[in-house]
Design an enzyme around this catalytic site. Structure first.
Site, short mmCIF file in Angstrom:
data_model
loop_
_atom_site.label_atom_id
_atom_site.label_comp_id
_atom_site.label_asym_id
_atom_site.label_seq_id
_atom_site.Cartn_x
_atom_site.Cartn_y
_atom_site.Cartn_z
N TRP A 319 0.53 -1.11 -0.14
CA TRP A 319 -0.08 -0.41 -0.27
C TRP A 319 0.96 1.24 -0.17
CZ3 TRP A 319 -4.57 1.31 -1.01
CH2 TRP A 319 -4.79 3.43 -0.22
N ASP A 343 -12.05 -9.40 -1.55
CA ASP A 343 -11.14 -9.13 -2.37
C ASP A 343 -10.43 -11.44 -2.10
OD1 ASP A 343 -11.17 -6.96 -2.96
OD2 ASP A 343 -9.09 -6.20 -1.22
N ASP A 350 -2.38 -2.74 -5.38
CA ASP A 350 -3.07 -2.63 -4.24
C ASP A 350 -2.47 -0.88 -4.86
OD1 ASP A 350 -4.84 -0.26 -3.05
OD2 ASP A 350 -5.30 -2.43 -2.39
N CYS A 373 -5.72 -2.98 -8.60
CA CYS A 373 -6.61 -2.56 -7.08
C CYS A 373 -6.89 -0.84 -7.93
CB CYS A 373 -6.21 -2.62 -6.25
SG CYS A 373 -7.67 -2.52 -5.23
#
Length: 540
Positions: A319, A343, A350, A373
């Site tokens: 992230w 998910d 991501d 994502c």
């Protein structure tokens, strides 16, 4: 006079022993014959570079905790916390003790995330660095007798919590060979220090005086993590998240506010309530040789019943990292719960810049192999990976920008699509030099999403139709024994069981690829790349 009796101000390293088998807090703890009894006594010592805290094997520290504040060693003279003696690892059973108050001091990237509250941690390293924590076991279970296990306000708990706030950059924190099990925290709170091992950075009380709170030189290696809520291993959510609001992350921003030199290697994470391993706000983290088994265990409407917000989990992902590298990992049995977990993939590129997945093995994941994502998942590369019997879909580009997927081998269960999405639309991808094999006797029709996907030079076995694009072709058997990959465990990924995914001598994939700029140095099996590439993960 300091704790070692030196009057010159120079710290003299000392070794302290602690044992529940024959210790006493009336002892000085300076020898195995006169060990301290409690971790609270150990925590109260004035520690410095080169000190050693040794816990006797076979000890069980019930309702106890090891909490260190403002303790500093160095990479050259670390404070080492380890085991001594014979027998099982010394175990800390926190049982909800070891309370401390967490407060990021600012809103998080999503204001719905809880950012402050009490946490129970078996081990807490608060503004500590130059620390090496090895060979300890810990649990943190137990709740009030009548409390619901999935209440929104269930206490956050950790095995190991590491916090940076008022000491600037914390350098050299190494966690090795820890055994963290049965940490029953809050399944909803993603960014509290909540789960097996969790690093965070809070807003300093006086940043001008202490500097930005961040990490440099973090190693988490060879740890066993099982049955923890919510996270397995997470490094390192930060109060400086507001500086990461653009899709591309500048080198200056990540170097100033992010964690640097982060390595997560050789860990086994089994049945975490949510995600298994995540790096957050890290500059070029390396995540390798880990095994994730059964991530997303509680991301369903039974365990995660009190809120619809955040009911999502994947296994191994970044992230807001810059150039995160995930390699040689195995991920299997990630739960999708029939869609209750939105998910459920093995891997999730991501929001972040330059994520690379290479040489990984995914299999039997209910939510699929890879998700890309969201709009800020930029410059994603997925190459030389093997997927076996993943469900739902191989690739889920979810409203994402262009991603590059090349030289992978996908062995697909009957009826499973290659592409799908769990969002509003399928994002654009370049699919090149991949080998796709549909298992079963009936050719599998597909929605190839030709309007947003560019297919070039892929080989398809067992499909009813082919996508648009140049160089795509159907083929018969191409691999030695697909579908025969094994399953890893605490001893590491089962990468050595994948010889069935090597090309046959007469495989039509041999030498049939096209060059891809920046394709890396080797293939899945360690062959150095040279000459005309083959199709799939094997370039031999």
């Amino acid at each position: 006079m300091n704790s070692s009796g030196n009057t010159t101000g120079q710290h003299m390293p000392a070794t302290y022993y602690c044992s529940t088998l024959h210790g006493s807090d009336a002892y000085d703890g300076r020898s195995p014959e006169r060990p301290l009894r409690s971790l609270q006594a150990l925590s109260a010592l004035a520690l410095g570079p080169g000190d050693r805290l040794l816990l006797e094997r076979g000890s069980a520290f019930a309702n106890d905790c090891l909490h260190l504040h403002g303790v500093h060693g160095s990479a050259e003279a670390p404070i080492v916390i380890d085991a001594y003696g014979e027998g099982p690892l010394p175990r800390i059973d926190a049982n909800g003790e070891g309370l401390w108050f967490q407060d990021y001091g600012t809103e998080l990237d999503n204001p719905l995330h809880r950012r402050r509250g009490y946490v129970s941690s078996a081990v807490l390293l608060f503004d500590c660095d130059g620390i090496e924590l090895n060979h300890l076991a810990m649990t943190n279970r137990g709740r009030p007798r009548d409390a619901a296990y999935n209440d929104l306000d269930t206490m956050n708990r950790t095995g190991v919590a590491v916090v940076a706030q008022n000491a600037g950059t914390l350098r050299h924190i190494c966690l090795r060979a820890l055994d963290v099990r049965h940490v029953h925290g809050n399944v909803y709170d993603k960014h509290m220090n909540n789960g097996g091992i969790y690093f965070t950075a809070f807003k300093p009380l006086d940043e001008a005086a202490t500097g930005i709170a961040r990490y440099d030189d973090v190693l988490i290696e060879d740890c066993y993590v099982e049955d923890v809520n919510r996270w397995g291993i997470a490094v390192a959510y930060t109060a400086y998240c507001a500086h990461f609001m653009t899709p591309e992350i500048s080198d200056e921003v990540i170097a100033r506010y992010g964690a640097t030199r982060v390595v997560v290697r050789g860990n086994y994470v089994k049945d975490p309530g949510g995600d298994a391993i995540t790096t957050m706000y890290c500059d070029r983290p390396l995540i390798e040789y880990n095994v994730s088994d059964g991530a997303g265990r509680q991301i369903n409407k039974t365990d995660y019943a009190e809120s619809d917000f955040g009911r999502v989990a994947a296994a191994v992902w970044p992230w807001k990292c810059k150039n995160a590298l995930f390699q040689f990992n195995e991920v299997f049995r990630t739960r999708y719960h029939g869609g209750e977990n939105q998910d459920g993939q093995a891997f999730d590129a991501d929001w972040g810049d330059g994520t690379i997945y290479q040489y990984n093995y995914s299999h039997d994941n209910e939510g699929g192999c890879l998700m890309v994502c969201g709009a800020e998942a930029v410059n994603t590369v997925f190459r030389y990976n093997i997927s076996q019997n993943d469900d739902r879909a191989m690739v889920l580009p979810a409203d994402s920008p262009l991603a590059y997927i090349y030289n992978n081998t996908f062995y697909m269960k009957p009826g499973v699509p290659f592409l799908a999405t769990n969002s509003q639309s399928v994002g654009p991808t370049v699919i090149e030099n991949n080998l796709l094999i549909a298992a079963g006797d009936t050719p599998t029709p597909q929605n190839w999403y030709n309007d947003v996907t560019r297919y070039e030079n892929n080989l398809f076995c067992g499909f009813a139709d082919l996508p648009d694009g140049s160089g795509n072709r159907a083929a018969g058997p191409c691999l030695q024994a697909p579908g025969t990959g094994g399953t890893g465990g605490p001893d590491g990924p089962a990468l050595a069981t994948l010889d069935g995914y090597r090309l046959t001598a007469d495989s039509p994939a041999r030498g049939a690829g096209v060059p891809v700029p920046g394709a890396g140095a080797r293939d899945f099996f360690g062959h150095q790349l040279s000459g005309v590439p083959s199709i799939g993960a094997d370039q031999g």
